[in-house]
Design a protein around this motif. Structure first.
Motif, PDB file in Angstrom:
ATOM      1  N   LYS A  95      31.679  31.795  42.512  1.00  0.00           N
ATOM      2  CA  LYS A  95      29.693  31.701  42.753  1.00  0.00           C
ATOM      3  C   LYS A  95      30.603  31.417  44.552  1.00  0.00           C
ATOM      4  O   LYS A  95      29.348  31.908  45.493  1.00  0.00           O
ATOM      5  CB  LYS A  95      29.703  29.828  42.822  1.00  0.00           C
TER       6      LYS A  95
ATOM      7  N   GLN B 124      33.797  27.784  39.968  1.00  0.00           N
ATOM      8  CA  GLN B 124      33.588  28.026  41.801  1.00  0.00           C
ATOM      9  C   GLN B 124      33.180  28.971  42.753  1.00  0.00           C
ATOM     10  O   GLN B 124      32.536  28.973  43.575  1.00  0.00           O
ATOM     11  CB  GLN B 124      33.833  26.235  42.230  1.00  0.00           C
TER      12      GLN B 124
ATOM     13  N   SER C  64      37.102  25.187  38.505  1.00  0.00           N
ATOM     14  CA  SER C  64      37.689  25.705  39.371  1.00  0.00           C
ATOM     15  C   SER C  64      37.861  26.971  40.059  1.00  0.00           C
ATOM     16  O   SER C  64      36.963  27.340  40.714  1.00  0.00           O
ATOM     17  CB  SER C  64      38.928  24.896  39.910  1.00  0.00           C
TER      18      SER C  64
END
Length: 473
Positions: A48, A45, A42
């Motif tokens: 990103k 992500q 998590s």
């Protein structure tokens, strides 16, 4: 996978109230490490989603003079988090540390120099030695559920390496000298806010904690928090109310929980301690709801049994019955007189009940004529086990003690009925009770939580459940 799923394991965190818990939960370092493994995806992500603004400027580069440069359209291609640790912060919550992380990106470059000279191309860039340290506080909300927030965060971006496609070698020196610092500053400004967002994203998941879990049409169990978490260097202990209530009618029983604590444990990720208070609050609720009673008729007795619920069978032991009410079927009403008492001793769970048994003769017009009332003292042993996300059980009869309460057919020897009523309890009442207990009641849970490698021990005044945890979504 839910954001920072290790927070799910912290969903059993109590409120600051001065009452003893009915249920205790211990989260061990093993549980924290499992949650960290899930949570890293998590965090990755979130990182990103970093957006890097265009970087431009003008610098003097010998012997070219002023060089105007621009790095644009920079996009994150990959984020690596090879090393991470999660540590408990006694009295606060926990700390997440990420080290030796990297961010890879690509983009476009262009330069203008000597007034008319231009050059452009693309580049690949990797930022190495990224370090993130964030401390997370655990509190409680108005519903008795946990809530988390970041209380500090530091992010450090180390060196950056770039590979230009097209252009001359002096571009590398330009980047190294002037662009590297600006790029690292741009990244550092975004990392901690994104981590804060990731922490905030835990809270909707934490709100799935079943603080009020329905058991059936009669009862629900409350798992709200009753005191602040006790955070040690090796575990977090959480205190939950763990009390049964009649649905929509939260009346306290005439007894209260006694203080207890869980022993140090390290084998499993999570430990539940379920006290006798929780079990006895269930008995109180079901007795209050009037469901601890059962009418027994002859069709409930196995056909193979020689003993039937009729005046002929009972007349063999109490002759007055067959004389007064010949050829009639009978009905029994078994009803608790007081709240059942549940006790836990090492490797032994026992339920003691005081009940009445009223025997009726069924008249041809279906009216019931009372024959006698017996006082029934019984004891059963319980085998308790975990089934899915529920705590279930099954009981076996230990002993029965019958005494005469009221007789409407004259005096008789109660002892002569012992075998009949033991048979009725074993063949009818116990199976009915076991069918109910097999459905179980829900344990504290969060989201799509699954218990694995589960073991249960009955100790003095509480049951200890050790388990590992998996989250399936």
């Amino acid at each position: 996978m839910s954001v920072l799923v290790w927070s799910a394991l912290l969903a059993f965190i109590p409120l600051s109230l001065s009452i003893n818990p009915g249920v205790m939960v211990k989260l061990t370092e093993e549980g924290l490490q499992y949650g960290k493994q899930l949570g890293m995806a998590s965090v990755q992500q979130k990182l990103k989603t970093i957006t890097v603004p265009d970087i431009s400027g003008e610098e003097r580069v010998n012997p070219l003079g002023k060089v105007r440069y621009t790095l644009s359209n920079m996009k994150i291609m990959d984020v690596g988090l090879p090393q991470s640790e999660v540590d408990l912060l006694p009295g606060t919550g926990f700390r997440l540390s990420i080290s030796n992380a990297f961010i890879s990106m690509n983009g476009n470059w262009k330069v203008k120099y000597l007034r008319l000279m231009k050059d452009h191309g693309s580049f690949d860039l990797t930022v190495n030695a990224l370090t993130i340290i964030t401390s997370i506080a655990i509190k409680s909300d108005e519903t008795g559920r946990p809530t988390v927030s970041d209380i500090s965060c530091t992010a450090t971006v180390g060196s950056a390496s770039i590979k230009f496609h097209g252009g001359a070698s002096w571009l590398y020196n330009l980047f190294k000298k002037f662009v590297d610092k600006g790029l690292r500053n741009a990244l550092q400004k975004q990392i901690c806010p994104l981590v804060a967002d990731a922490v905030s994203d835990m809270n909707p998941k934490l709100k799935t904690l079943n603080v009020l879990a329905k058991v059936d049409q009669y009862a629900e169990i409350e798992y709200s928090m009753v005191s602040s978490p006790t955070v040690s260097p090796s575990s977090i202990d959480f205190s939950l109310k763990g009390e049964f209530y009649n649905i929509g009618k939260h009346q306290e029983p005439p007894f209260s929980p006694s203080a207890f604590s869980l022993p140090p444990q390290v084998k499993n990720m999570l430990y539940f301690g379920v006290s006798t208070f929780t079990a006895n609050s269930a008995a109180f609720v079901y007795n209050k709801a009037g469901v601890l009673s059962l009418y027994i008729t002859d069709d409930m007795i196995p056909k193979s049994s020689p003993i039937r619920l009729n005046t002929r069978t009972f007349g063999a032991f109490i002759p007055q019955i067959s004389k007064l009410y010949p050829g009639l079927m009978m009905k029994l009403l078994v009803k608790t007189a007081t709240n059942p008492l549940i006790t836990f001793q090492p490797n032994n769970a026992t339920i003691q009940t005081s009940s009445t048994v009223t025997a009726y003769a069924i008249q041809p017009n279906a009216t019931l004529t009372p024959l006698f009332v017996l006082n029934l003292e019984s004891s059963v042993s319980a085998r308790v086990f975990v089934s899915g996300m529920s705590l279930a059980g099954a009981v076996t009869l230990n002993k029965v003690d019958l005494t005469l309460g009221t007789s409407y057919v004259g005096e008789f020897q109660v002892k002569s009925l012992d075998n009949i009523f033991q048979m009725v309890l074993k063949l009818v009442v116990i199976p009915k009770l076991n069918a109910k207990l097999a459905k179980g009641y829900p344990l504290p849970a969060l989201g799509k939580m699954k218990l694995v490698n589960t073991q249960l021990q009955v100790l003095k005044d509480y049951m200890l459940i050790g388990t590992d945890v998996q989250f399936t979504g």
